[in-house]
Scaffold this motif. Sequence first.
Motif, short mmCIF file in Angstrom:
data_model
loop_
_atom_site.label_atom_id
_atom_site.label_comp_id
_atom_site.label_asym_id
_atom_site.label_seq_id
_atom_site.Cartn_x
_atom_site.Cartn_y
_atom_site.Cartn_z
N ALA A 159 0.85 -1.20 0.00
CA ALA A 159 0.00 0.00 0.00
C ALA A 159 0.88 1.24 0.00
O ALA A 159 1.90 1.30 0.70
CB ALA A 159 -0.92 0.00 1.21
N ASN A 160 0.47 2.26 -0.74
CA ASN A 160 1.25 3.49 -0.83
C ASN A 160 1.31 4.22 0.50
O ASN A 160 2.30 4.88 0.81
CB ASN A 160 0.65 4.41 -1.90
N ASP A 161 0.23 4.10 1.30
CA ASP A 161 0.21 4.73 2.61
C ASP A 161 0.11 3.64 3.67
O ASP A 161 0.98 2.78 3.75
CB ASP A 161 -0.94 5.74 2.68
N GLY A 162 -0.92 3.62 4.48
CA GLY A 162 -1.00 2.65 5.56
C GLY A 162 -1.52 1.30 5.12
O GLY A 162 -2.27 1.18 4.15
N GLY A 163 -1.13 0.26 5.85
CA GLY A 163 -1.71 -1.06 5.62
C GLY A 163 -3.12 -1.11 6.19
O GLY A 163 -4.09 -1.33 5.47
N ILE A 164 -3.24 -0.90 7.51
CA ILE A 164 -4.54 -0.79 8.17
C ILE A 164 -4.47 0.42 9.09
O ILE A 164 -3.82 0.37 10.15
CB ILE A 164 -4.87 -2.06 8.99
N ASP A 165 -5.12 1.51 8.72
CA ASP A 165 -5.14 2.72 9.54
C ASP A 165 -6.52 2.86 10.19
O ASP A 165 -7.55 2.73 9.53
CB ASP A 165 -4.85 3.95 8.69
N ILE A 166 -6.51 3.13 11.50
CA ILE A 166 -7.75 3.26 12.28
C ILE A 166 -7.68 4.60 13.00
O ILE A 166 -6.70 4.87 13.70
CB ILE A 166 -7.89 2.10 13.27
N LYS A 167 -8.70 5.42 12.85
CA LYS A 167 -8.59 6.78 13.36
C LYS A 167 -9.96 7.43 13.54
O LYS A 167 -10.99 6.79 13.34
CB LYS A 167 -7.73 7.62 12.40
N ARG A 168 -9.94 8.70 13.98
CA ARG A 168 -11.10 9.58 14.05
C ARG A 168 -12.30 8.92 14.76
O ARG A 168 -13.31 8.63 14.14
CB ARG A 168 -11.49 10.06 12.66
N ALA A 169 -12.12 8.73 16.08
CA ALA A 169 -13.21 8.31 16.95
C ALA A 169 -13.71 6.89 16.68
O ALA A 169 -14.77 6.51 17.17
CB ALA A 169 -14.38 9.29 16.87
N SER A 170 -12.99 6.10 15.93
CA SER A 170 -13.39 4.71 15.73
C SER A 170 -13.21 3.93 17.03
O SER A 170 -12.40 4.29 17.89
CB SER A 170 -12.58 4.08 14.60
N ASP A 171 -13.97 2.83 17.18
CA ASP A 171 -13.96 2.14 18.46
C ASP A 171 -14.44 0.70 18.32
O ASP A 171 -15.16 0.36 17.38
CB ASP A 171 -14.89 2.89 19.44
N ASN A 172 -14.00 -0.12 19.26
CA ASN A 172 -14.41 -1.53 19.37
C ASN A 172 -14.07 -2.32 18.10
O ASN A 172 -14.95 -2.74 17.33
CB ASN A 172 -15.91 -1.64 19.70
N ILE A 173 -12.78 -2.52 17.91
CA ILE A 173 -12.24 -3.11 16.68
C ILE A 173 -11.26 -4.22 17.03
O ILE A 173 -10.48 -4.10 17.99
CB ILE A 173 -11.55 -2.02 15.84
N THR A 174 -11.31 -5.30 16.26
CA THR A 174 -10.33 -6.38 16.37
C THR A 174 -9.62 -6.56 15.03
O THR A 174 -10.26 -6.64 13.98
CB THR A 174 -10.99 -7.69 16.79
N VAL A 175 -8.29 -6.62 15.08
CA VAL A 175 -7.43 -6.87 13.91
C VAL A 175 -6.68 -8.16 14.20
O VAL A 175 -5.81 -8.20 15.07
CB VAL A 175 -6.46 -5.69 13.69
N SER A 176 -7.01 -9.24 13.48
CA SER A 176 -6.51 -10.56 13.88
C SER A 176 -6.08 -11.40 12.69
O SER A 176 -6.67 -11.34 11.62
CB SER A 176 -7.61 -11.31 14.66
#
Length: 324
Positions: A159-176
């Motif tokens: 990816a040119n930028d992030g692989g997995i970017d999480i931001k701006r008030a996001s919540d309750n997330i699992t990356v597995s």
Amino acid sequence: MRRTSARFRLAGFAAIATAVATLAGFTAINGATASAAEEADTYVVGTPAGYGRSTTGGAGGSVVTVSNATDFINYAKSSSTLEIRVNGTINLSSMTKVASNKTIIGVGTSGRITGSGLNVANANNVILQNLTLSGSNDDAINVQYSTNVWIDHNTITGANDGGIDIKRASDNITVSWNRMYDQDKNMLLGHDDGNGSEDRGRLHVSYHHNWFDGTNQRNPRVRFGNVVHVFNNYYDGVGSYGVASTEEAGVLVEGNYFENTDDPYHCGEGDSDPGNLRATNNYFTGSGSGQTCGSVGGVPYSYSLDSASSVKNNVMNGAGVGRI
């Protein structure tokens, strides 16, 4: 341990495969629905562990199979509850919106997305699973203003930028159970140092059983999220650093396997002030010892922790596409 969630075969598929589905103002017939042969090799998603444990995605909705960008984009942004099965390579020219109540899952090892990535924005209840995402002109996966998201068993590269970017008030997330390689800025958590008004009290993310395969930095880089749980991941040949805790973050780094990684974890990064980081029960070979700082509490859920020495084998045998 290769997987923490149960797997179930989809019931009642035959009726769906022969039906005409009208979704968000357009109609899909035959080719846009799943075939019986595809169903025989596909499992409905079970329940994730960690902060994203309430995520159900498109469960209970219609099942569709796509093999071209037009159908994929239309279904992904639809307001309907859907399980979207990707069978073939989807070439995207720009970041594609993923709306609420969606499961996007690759069929076997054939579900590929290239050219650009997926934008989970202002959404709730999304699962992205068993996809190969490569060569995005932006992020592979971006999550913002979204809750209850599970990103699982994907392979991400280039990816040119992030692989997995999480931001701006996001919540309750699992990356597995994802495998990332040939990726510089890998996983950002928290938009920037000035975004605390949105992000404080949010950005609760669990990262577990991921394979950071030579990824250079941000594995993850955390702002404000507290407590962020990084457990049972395999770090192999990470170049710049593994985990960074900054700007009021609280990160628990637990039971990971660090190999040939000089800087496994530290406090502060660039112009960002140090956060808090607690490390426990990690395994190191050919790696530095890491830096801890401040105090970090526990996580508000139960979970099963592999012994750190077993993580390399477990993750290499279980992470990425085709391992569910």
